[in-house]
Design a protein around this motif. Sequence first.
Motif: not given
Length: 264
Positions: A212-216, A221-224, A247-257
Amino acid sequence: MENLKGKVAIVTGGTAGIGEAVSRRFLEEGANVCIVGRSKTKLESLQNEFGERTITISGDVSEYTSHQEAVRETVKKFGKLDIFVSNAGVFDGFVSLEKLPENRMDEAFSSIFDINVKGGLLGVKAAYEELRKTNGNIIFTLSNASFYPNGGGPIYTASKHAMLGLVRELAYELAPEIRVNGVSPGGTITKLAAIPSLQDVVETIDPETRQKFIESRNPLKLAQKAEDHNGAYVLLASNQSRAITGTVIESDGGLGVRGMPNSN
């Protein structure tokens, strides 16, 4: 599922988590894979499962000789090397500066930087001559902590920022023959634990709370899961990304936005 047909890869930290997921996906995509790890039992299991399309090396990525052995045995077995994935890593368990034990700071710092940063540098040093022969590529496993605070404690975050520097510098130095990129996973459900010297000061969280912490923390809202990042590695390892380096692909659920918290 044959984007990597005929290619040969080394994956460090390939016996668990993201490293194991990447190794399995590379095999599905047609590559032959050398899996480097510490668990002899798991290495033996993977060797038995995949047979002649893999070799397994028990080693410590903070030691140059382990990387030399991996490269030597890979080329001996498969004739070449196309892809080096520097994935092996360790974690500080989110231990903050305030909670870092003074008498263990040196040990903790060395443990994390030796694996996360030096391990990657040594691997590239051992592999680059063979990669140059094939116009190959290198992929580092970074982290959301390579870009943002609170992805770990100060030691882990500093190590992951340093790895971002390695991607950029090595991409510059090794061009045009070798491409160097990274994948930056966000919070992912794996068995990655804090290094032993910090485990007694880590706040324990049950799996449900952790999920739940990761999803938040990210807009999707992904716990990958480890497998959620496979596509990024396959793309960077394949000929489809021949124009991409540094280049770095940020596979992080959109943390940058993520912006300001959404009340909905």
